[in-house]
Design a protein around this motif. Structure first.
Motif, short mmCIF file in Angstrom:
data_model
loop_
_atom_site.label_atom_id
_atom_site.label_comp_id
_atom_site.label_asym_id
_atom_site.label_seq_id
_atom_site.Cartn_x
_atom_site.Cartn_y
_atom_site.Cartn_z
N MET A 1 -13.21 32.61 27.23
CA MET A 1 -12.01 33.41 26.87
C MET A 1 -12.36 34.41 25.79
N SER A 2 -12.19 35.70 26.05
CA SER A 2 -12.41 36.65 24.97
C SER A 2 -11.51 37.87 25.07
N PHE A 3 -10.85 38.06 26.23
CA PHE A 3 -9.88 39.15 26.32
C PHE A 3 -8.47 38.56 26.33
N SER A 4 -7.53 39.27 25.76
CA SER A 4 -6.15 38.80 25.75
C SER A 4 -5.55 38.94 27.16
N PRO A 5 -4.44 38.23 27.45
CA PRO A 5 -3.91 38.17 28.82
C PRO A 5 -3.67 39.54 29.47
N LEU A 6 -3.06 40.49 28.77
CA LEU A 6 -2.77 41.79 29.40
C LEU A 6 -4.05 42.54 29.74
N ILE A 7 -5.08 42.37 28.92
CA ILE A 7 -6.36 43.03 29.21
C ILE A 7 -7.01 42.35 30.42
N ARG A 8 -6.92 41.02 30.48
CA ARG A 8 -7.47 40.31 31.65
C ARG A 8 -6.75 40.73 32.93
N GLN A 9 -5.43 40.90 32.84
CA GLN A 9 -4.68 41.35 34.03
C GLN A 9 -5.12 42.74 34.47
N LEU A 10 -5.36 43.61 33.49
CA LEU A 10 -5.82 44.97 33.83
C LEU A 10 -7.20 44.92 34.48
N ILE A 11 -8.09 44.09 33.94
CA ILE A 11 -9.43 43.95 34.52
C ILE A 11 -9.33 43.44 35.96
N ASP A 12 -8.50 42.42 36.18
CA ASP A 12 -8.31 41.89 37.54
C ASP A 12 -7.79 42.98 38.48
N ALA A 13 -6.82 43.75 38.00
CA ALA A 13 -6.20 44.78 38.85
C ALA A 13 -7.21 45.87 39.20
N LEU A 14 -8.10 46.21 38.26
CA LEU A 14 -9.10 47.25 38.52
C LEU A 14 -10.09 46.82 39.60
N ARG A 15 -10.27 45.49 39.76
CA ARG A 15 -11.25 45.01 40.73
C ARG A 15 -10.81 45.25 42.18
N ILE A 16 -9.57 45.64 42.42
CA ILE A 16 -9.18 45.98 43.80
C ILE A 16 -9.80 47.31 44.22
N LEU A 17 -10.29 48.10 43.26
CA LEU A 17 -10.92 49.38 43.63
C LEU A 17 -12.24 49.11 44.34
N PRO A 18 -12.52 49.86 45.43
CA PRO A 18 -13.76 49.61 46.17
C PRO A 18 -14.99 49.84 45.30
N GLY A 19 -15.92 48.90 45.34
CA GLY A 19 -17.17 49.06 44.60
C GLY A 19 -17.09 48.66 43.13
N VAL A 20 -15.95 48.13 42.70
CA VAL A 20 -15.79 47.78 41.29
C VAL A 20 -15.85 46.26 41.12
N GLY A 21 -16.91 45.77 40.46
CA GLY A 21 -17.05 44.34 40.17
C GLY A 21 -16.51 44.01 38.79
N GLN A 22 -16.73 42.76 38.36
CA GLN A 22 -16.17 42.27 37.10
C GLN A 22 -16.64 43.10 35.90
N LYS A 23 -17.92 43.36 35.84
CA LYS A 23 -18.49 44.07 34.68
C LYS A 23 -17.97 45.51 34.59
N THR A 24 -17.95 46.18 35.74
CA THR A 24 -17.46 47.56 35.76
C THR A 24 -15.98 47.60 35.40
N ALA A 25 -15.21 46.64 35.92
CA ALA A 25 -13.78 46.59 35.62
C ALA A 25 -13.54 46.39 34.12
N GLN A 26 -14.35 45.54 33.49
CA GLN A 26 -14.25 45.35 32.04
C GLN A 26 -14.50 46.66 31.30
N ARG A 27 -15.59 47.32 31.71
CA ARG A 27 -15.94 48.58 31.04
C ARG A 27 -14.81 49.60 31.18
N MET A 28 -14.24 49.68 32.41
CA MET A 28 -13.15 50.62 32.66
C MET A 28 -11.93 50.30 31.80
#
Ligand SMILES: [Zn+2]
Ligand SMILES: [Zn+2]
Lengths: 199, 199
Positions: A1-28
């Motif tokens: 655990m290191s990101f707060s819930p709203l940031i985790r939700q944003l990271i999860d939502a970004l992963r629906i973009l084609p070609g975007v994995g966990q690390k890229t979603a975090q960076r975005m």
């Protein structure tokens, strides 16, 4: 655990973009929140507006918020040519070649195993479009894959009784590559489709 | 011209994401509109919520929608260790190592040429945090770049009069690579930092 819930939700939502994995979603996510909030707001708004208003062009079925897309609405284009493609991205690719006829956009390719028959991908609408138009030639530009070829073949058969010429984009070696890297099937097509050199 | 205005706006907005060029943005926009509208809606909402509610943890300055981030709010962590990093992404990286002390997140590194002095990157807040805490050691984990080193050096000097131990993460050869691919500066650090092998 290191990101707060709203940031985790944003990271999860970004992963629906084609070609975007966990690390890229975090960076975005962190980039938007830490360095470009106005850009992030603009993205959220552009996405909301597009999802609310963009539907399909009633004539060619590509994505468009107007009843007629830019290609269908343009009166200067060649009404004798119709190019059939598998999706909106292909319209963009064909436009880059300088083609200035009309389009019809299928919903992908025939896929009987997935239950996707002619109706599911919009072939009845294509037939109506061909009947209503004044086309001399229908160019089938589905993908050069097994499914794209089967779809092209089905459309050609369906249009055989009409009085338009039905053509298929040429297969051959792509420009700029090395021959030894071209697969055998492509090379066979390239040999069979050889043409005299104009001097 | 081949995309309608709202689609073009969405493509432009997607290009603010790090690492996303024109072609990728097109693919993303058409994917969301053609194949995953519910995912697109979820992304727009997650982005809006995060931008509205996520601020900075009042203690460590990382991104968080709560006054205290998960790391600062957790009572089980080691209060004798403080790790200083350049940004929220680094907290995630350090967490992966198993570190369970506290954090302080700078706003990047010192950059006098860009007018970014100690105040701009949050060093006064770091000093307050160190004074208020019961830390025995401050681990400076800024990036192993020229700017990160200069920032580490500045912080070490600033904390020299306090009674905490100030340490810097070790430089050396990364695990898993080949020695011939490691740059000279890194290899010099690795040699100088050599340690006896425990048998
Ligand atoms: Zn259209
Ligand atoms: Zn915190």
């Amino acid at each position: 655990m290191s990101f707060s819930p709203l940031i985790r939700q944003l990271i999860d939502a970004l992963r629906i973009l084609p070609g975007v994995g966990q690390k890229t979603a975090q960076r975005m996510a962190l980039h938007l929140l830490e360095r470009d909030r106005s850009g992030g707001l603009r993205l959220a708004q552009a996405l909301t507006h597009a999802l609310e208003h963009v539907g399909h062009c009633r004539q060619c079925r590509t994505l468009s918020e107007e009843e007629l897309c830019p290609q269908c609405a343009d009166p200067r284009r060649d009404d004798s040519l119709l190019c059939v493609v598998q999706g909106p991205m292909d319209v963009f690719a064909i436009e880059q070649t300088g083609y200035r006829g009309r389009y019809f956009v299928l919903k992908g390719h025939l896929s009987p195993l997935d239950g996707l028959g002619p109706e599911a991908i919009g072939i009845p609408e294509l037939l109506v479009r061909v009947e209503q138009g004044v086309f001399e030639e229908v160019i089938i530009a589905t993908n050069p894959t097994v499914e794209g070829e089967a779809t092209a073949h089905y459309i050609a058969q369906t249009l055989a009784s009409s009085d338009v010429t039905v053509s298929r984009i040429a297969h051959g070696v792509p420009l700029g590559g090395e021959l030894e890297l071209v697969d055998g099937g492509t090379l066979s097509h390239a040999l069979a489709g050889r043409r005299p050199i104009d001097l």
